[in-house]
Design a protein around this motif. Structure first.
Motif, PDB file in Angstrom:
ATOM      1  N   GLY A 120      11.406   1.514  -3.800  1.00 64.23           N
ATOM      2  CA  GLY A 120      11.167   0.398  -4.714  1.00 64.23           C
ATOM      3  C   GLY A 120      12.009  -0.813  -4.329  1.00 64.23           C
ATOM      4  O   GLY A 120      11.528  -1.949  -4.272  1.00 64.23           O
ATOM      5  N   LEU A 121      13.270  -0.562  -4.026  1.00 66.79           N
ATOM      6  CA  LEU A 121      14.166  -1.654  -3.613  1.00 66.79           C
ATOM      7  C   LEU A 121      13.705  -2.241  -2.284  1.00 66.79           C
ATOM      8  O   LEU A 121      13.710  -3.462  -2.085  1.00 66.79           O
TER       9      LEU A 121
ATOM     10  N   LEU B  49       1.764   7.735   2.304  1.00 67.12           N
ATOM     11  CA  LEU B  49       3.011   6.970   2.253  1.00 67.12           C
ATOM     12  C   LEU B  49       3.581   6.790   3.649  1.00 67.12           C
ATOM     13  O   LEU B  49       3.937   5.673   4.056  1.00 67.12           O
ATOM     14  N   ILE B  50       3.618   7.912   4.406  1.00 71.73           N
ATOM     15  CA  ILE B  50       4.208   7.828   5.744  1.00 71.73           C
ATOM     16  C   ILE B  50       3.343   6.960   6.653  1.00 71.73           C
ATOM     17  O   ILE B  50       3.867   6.156   7.439  1.00 71.73           O
TER      18      ILE B  50
ATOM     19  N   LEU C  50       0.834  -1.201   0.000  1.00 71.45           N
ATOM     20  CA  LEU C  50       0.000   0.000   0.000  1.00 71.45           C
ATOM     21  C   LEU C  50       0.873   1.258   0.000  1.00 71.45           C
ATOM     22  O   LEU C  50       0.554   2.248  -0.654  1.00 71.45           O
ATOM     23  N   ALA C  51       1.993   1.192   0.728  1.00 74.18           N
ATOM     24  CA  ALA C  51       2.899   2.345   0.760  1.00 74.18           C
ATOM     25  C   ALA C  51       3.421   2.633  -0.647  1.00 74.18           C
ATOM     26  O   ALA C  51       3.488   3.797  -1.069  1.00 74.18           O
ATOM     27  N   LEU C  52       3.762   1.565  -1.382  1.00 69.24           N
ATOM     28  CA  LEU C  52       4.271   1.791  -2.736  1.00 69.24           C
ATOM     29  C   LEU C  52       3.182   2.352  -3.647  1.00 69.24           C
ATOM     30  O   LEU C  52       3.455   3.168  -4.525  1.00 69.24           O
ATOM     31  N   LEU C  53       1.919   1.913  -3.412  1.00 67.12           N
ATOM     32  CA  LEU C  53       0.811   2.504  -4.184  1.00 67.12           C
ATOM     33  C   LEU C  53       0.685   3.993  -3.859  1.00 67.12           C
ATOM     34  O   LEU C  53       0.488   4.822  -4.755  1.00 67.12           O
TER      35      LEU C  53
ATOM     36  N   THR D 247       3.941  -0.492   8.440  1.00 66.30           N
ATOM     37  CA  THR D 247       4.898  -1.560   8.146  1.00 66.30           C
ATOM     38  C   THR D 247       5.935  -1.662   9.251  1.00 66.30           C
ATOM     39  O   THR D 247       6.285  -2.755   9.709  1.00 66.30           O
ATOM     40  N   TYR D 248       6.387  -0.495   9.700  1.00 67.70           N
ATOM     41  CA  TYR D 248       7.418  -0.474  10.731  1.00 67.70           C
ATOM     42  C   TYR D 248       6.902  -1.093  12.028  1.00 67.70           C
ATOM     43  O   TYR D 248       7.569  -1.953  12.624  1.00 67.70           O
TER      44      TYR D 248
END
Lengths: 654, 196
Positions: free
Chosen positions: B169-170, B89-90, B76-79, B96-97
């Protein structure tokens, strides 16, 4: 505070003290000379922090050469011991313990620091140029890889002065290498110098693969690449798939020794034979990691010096790829005596023999390239012919040992030692020397002196045969490897003396080589070479000499295999036009040096159980890596005017 | 607009993504080696506990669900990154964190409980293999979390830069890879371990 480290760690016997003092004095002399000539800044900005693969390549070669001299000194000590002192009462200058350190260090140095260093040096110098590229895929990573190798080398040499080196052989089989039987720091030095250098090699493998896959000049399809580049594909695929096994295996051995796990111990369920399997699952591909680029070098040299294109390009590529795959299916032939049963041994024996087929294909392709060619017997070609003879003998003895029944007879004997020196010296070392003579004028602008080169070649070839053919015979007579003493009544001494004479002839060859380099630098005006002295076929010969930082001013697309040759010799070749545009090159950075330094400290701290230092260094390393990823402004742009001026200057001096 | 793809080439140039995929393959071989060692040493309990005696499936399942969810929030963050929405994003990177930290906490408490019961890596070859395999995965998660923290700090300071896009991305590739490795750990170590 200082873990296991105390004043007792300093050397006690005279030979080691001599080595340490000699090495220390040489280092001091170097430092003093650089200071006296005020070259520190020059060294730092032009070399140590450079991300230019042409400079990193030269640094690799310097390191490899320095370590070659140490490895040769170890070899000479072993030959002296076995020829003169081994039949005595053990009162010779080399004690049994020290003899074990010497043969362990010899193998470790020659494989990890000399052969790997030389291979990566040549790759850095040649590969981007042959692909028509300006750089490798990840320039900073390339610098880090190099400095990790240096860090490993530093640890390796520090062990001479502080503590001891491993006595467990170059692959440190457990349970001997476990804490119970090797409580000192020797095996830890071995683990950490290899672990750090090995991670550097792994990163290089990734880097060069990415370079080949993504950085080729437009139009250079895979099947238009020079065969050397193909050999690098094979070799680096093996690095990428084999070195992680080494990393994991060394980690497990290290955990056994430092925190008391039981992976390879002989008690609590540990399995020493698992180590032997794992280390050879890396170790056998490692042999091909070294020899494939040598095959690649010969595939460049033979066509150029025969004035013909390479015979059977496609079969050459297939042979390389076949060897790459097969090299992962033969590891068990290193320990048929483990007793895995007849069927398992038969499988690995047959797979081993199968590898001889693609290798034979390559040998015949080279010979057919020479057939009816206008062969010029310059030094690189002499090395090639020497290689064909010695490598074929080595290959045949290898196929012999691939028969499990025979292997049981000669296992661990000097027959084996003779075999692998036969393929590694005859293959890798001769290939490396051939490449050095071949590409030297491209990077320096002058030839290496031919006469001295030929003298060196004949000394190496004859010295090699005199030094190692007796070991085959000794192996049949029952002499096992790594002997520091044997009974005089066995009648081995004569052959050991012959082998020692061979060693001296090799050393004479090395002396010729050192003289050759020095003399050629002195007489460089007379030996001046053009930018394409051999009428080369591949892209590196199309650049000016010296080569511009950006390699190529314009990137005109490739049309043919051996495009440069076609440009020169095909009458209807219309050269595609390449525009000159601004070029981005990476700026220098000391990050690689920093990471190397920190890795060496981490290794040293863990070896000596200085935990606070290890922790501090690891944190420092993390901070450095984070800073590296946050770096802005990492590239310098070379404008069109500067390119035109540089081209005029470099091409004008031709 | 074309269909959104998770590993959009907008984030990753060909060179970087090739290099990172190659790195992931090498890491895969590293885990493969540790898996092989674990499987060989699995019966070597040397009088210590067997796998079925010490593994708690509910705990391992909780870890699995947490890690898989963190992979989802990472996606979802990448979306959100594709939409250039800094706030979302944050939020998703934060989620995730937190999930990553929870995963690591449970894993470490499991380790602590085992060591507390006297079943440390020193007790048998089987336990050595277990702690090393699962611990290496945990170490990777730790590195990923550190990386995440640095990227969020940069996001706060500089916003979405092209360089950060590439790194995210990585990171996405890295995080999904660790998820995949965990699926194997859950299957080979916990499910098969509890069954045997």
């Amino acid at each position: 505070m200082w873990g296991r480290l105390s004043l007792d760690a300093l050397p006690h016997d005279m030979i080691t003290i001599g080595g340490v003092v000699g090495g220390g004095l040489a280092l001091l002399a170097g430092i003093a000379a650089i200071t006296y000539f005020k070259k520190w800044r020059w060294l730092w900005t032009n070399w140590l922090t450079s991300l230019d693969p042409k400079k990193i390549g030269v640094m690799y070669l310097v390191v490899a050469t320095a370590m070659l001299l140490r490895g040769l000194a170890d070899a000479a000590m072993m030959r002296a011991q076995q020829a003169v002192f081994a039949t005595g009462d053990g009162s010779g200058p080399i004690s049994a313990d020290m003899f074990q350190q010497v043969f362990s260090a010899h193998g470790t140095i020659m494989i990890f620091f000399v052969a790997m260093g030389a291979i990566f040096g040549i790759l850095n110098l040649i590969l981007p140029l042959q692909l028509g590229a300006r750089d490798v895929a990840f320039p900073l990573l390339n610098s880090i890889s190099f400095w990790l190798l240096v860090a490993g080398m530093v640890l390796m040499n520090v062990s001479l002065a502080v503590g001891e080196f491993s006595t467990a052989g170059w692959l440190a089989y457990p349970p001997l290498s476990e804490l119970q039987y090797s409580p000192g720091t020797g095996v830890d030095y071995w683990i950490w110098s290899l672990q750090i250098a090995g991670i550097g090699s792994l990163l290089s493998g990734i880097n060069f693969l990415a370079t080949i896959f993504t950085m080729r000049r437009a139009g250079m399809t895979l099947m238009k690449m020079p065969v050397f580049a193909w050999s690098v594909v094979g070799s680096m695929l093996l690095v990428a798939f084999a070195f992680p096994i080494l990393t994991a295996t060394l980690s497990m051995l290290s955990l056994d020794r430092t925190i008391g796990t039981h992976f390879f111990t002989s008690d609590m369920g540990g399995n020493p034979m698992m180590y032997v399997n794992l280390i050879w699952a890396w170790g056998h591909p490692e042999v091909y990691i070294l020899v494939l680029p040598a095959f690649g070098i010969f595939s460049e040299i033979v066509p150029v010096f025969s004035k013909k294109r390479l015979f059977g390009y496609t079969s050459m590529v297939w042979a390389l790829m076949a060897i790459t795959v097969l090299s992962f299916t033969v590891w068990l032939h290193h320990f048929f005596t483990m007793g895995s049963g007849a069927n398992v041994n038969a499988f690995f024996g047959i797979m081993t023999m199968v590898i001889a087929i693609p290798t034979g294909v390559k040998i015949f392709n080279w010979l057919f390239t020479m057939y009816r060619g206008r062969v010029k017997l310059a030094t690189p070609m002499l090395w090639f012919m020497g290689f064909v003879v010695t490598f074929t003998i080595g290959g045949l003895t290898g196929v012999l040992m691939a028969v499990p029944g025979i292997d049981y007879q000669v296992h661990n004997s000097l027959f084996l030692v003779a075999h692998f020196h036969n393929v590694i010296i005859g293959g890798v070392v001769f290939g490396f020397f051939a490449g050095l003579a071949y590409w030297w004028p491209k990077f320096t602008g002058f030839y290496l002196h031919e006469g001295l080169g030929k003298a060196a070649f004949w000394c190496w070839l004859i010295g090699f045969l005199v030094a190692f053919l007796p070991l085959y015979v000794l192996g049949f007579m029952g002499a096992v490897r790594r002997l520091d003493s044997y009974d005089a009544s066995l009648g081995w001494q004569g052959l050991f003396i012959v082998a020692a004479v061979g060693m001296m002839i090799i050393l004479l060859g090395v002396l010729f080589q050192i003289t050759q380099v020095g003399y050629s630098i002195w007489k460089r005006k007379e030996l001046r070479a053009s930018s394409d002295p051999w009428d080369g076929r591949t892209f590196e010969w199309s650049t000016s000499t010296p080569i511009a930082e950006y390699n190529f001013a314009s990137l005109a697309p490739v049309m043919y295999r051996d495009d440069f040759w076609e440009q020169k010799h095909r009458s209807r070749y219309t050269k595609p036009v390449g525009l000159i545009e601004p070029i981005r090159v990476p700026k220098n950075t000391g990050i690689g040096v920093g990471i190397g330094l920190i890795s060496a400290v981490v290794g040293f701290a863990i070896i000596w159980h200085i935990w606070w230092l290890a922790l501090a260094a690891v944190i420092g390393g993390i901070v450095l890596v984070i800073t590296a990823t946050l770096r802005e402004d990492t590239e310098r742009i070379i404008g069109v005017d500067e390119i035109v001026a540089t081209e005029k200057r470099l091409r004008g001096t031709k | 607009m074309s269909k959104p793809r998770l590993l959009d080439q907008k984030f990753l140039d060909y060179k970087t993504s090739t290099g990172f995929w190659l790195y992931l393959m090498t890491d895969c071989v590293l885990f493969g080696t540790l898996f092989a060692s674990y499987i060989v040493l699995h019966p070597a309990t040397a009088g210590g506990p067997t796998s079925s005696e010490i593994f708690s499936l509910p705990m391992a399942l909780t870890e699995t669900i947490i890690l898989l969810t963190s992979s989802f929030t990472c996606g979802l963050a990448l979306l959100a990154l594709r939409q250039n929405s800094l706030r979302q994003l944050i939020i998703w990177l934060g989620a995730t964190y937190i999930l990553g930290v929870s995963f690591l906490t449970i894993e470490l408490s499991e380790f602590a409980a085992l060591v507390g019961d006297g079943h440390s890596w020193q007790q048998s070859a089987f336990l050595s293999g277990f702690f090393t395999l699962v611990g290496t995965h945990g170490l990777h998660i730790f590195v990923g979390l550190l990386w995440l923290l640095v990227m969020v700090a940069v996001l706060f300071k500089k916003g979405i830069t092209p360089k950060l896009k590439r790194q995210l991305g990585l990171f996405g590739l890295f995080w999904h890879f660790l998820d995949l490795v965990w699926v194997f750990i859950f299957t080979v170590v916990y499910l098969m371990g509890a069954a045997s």
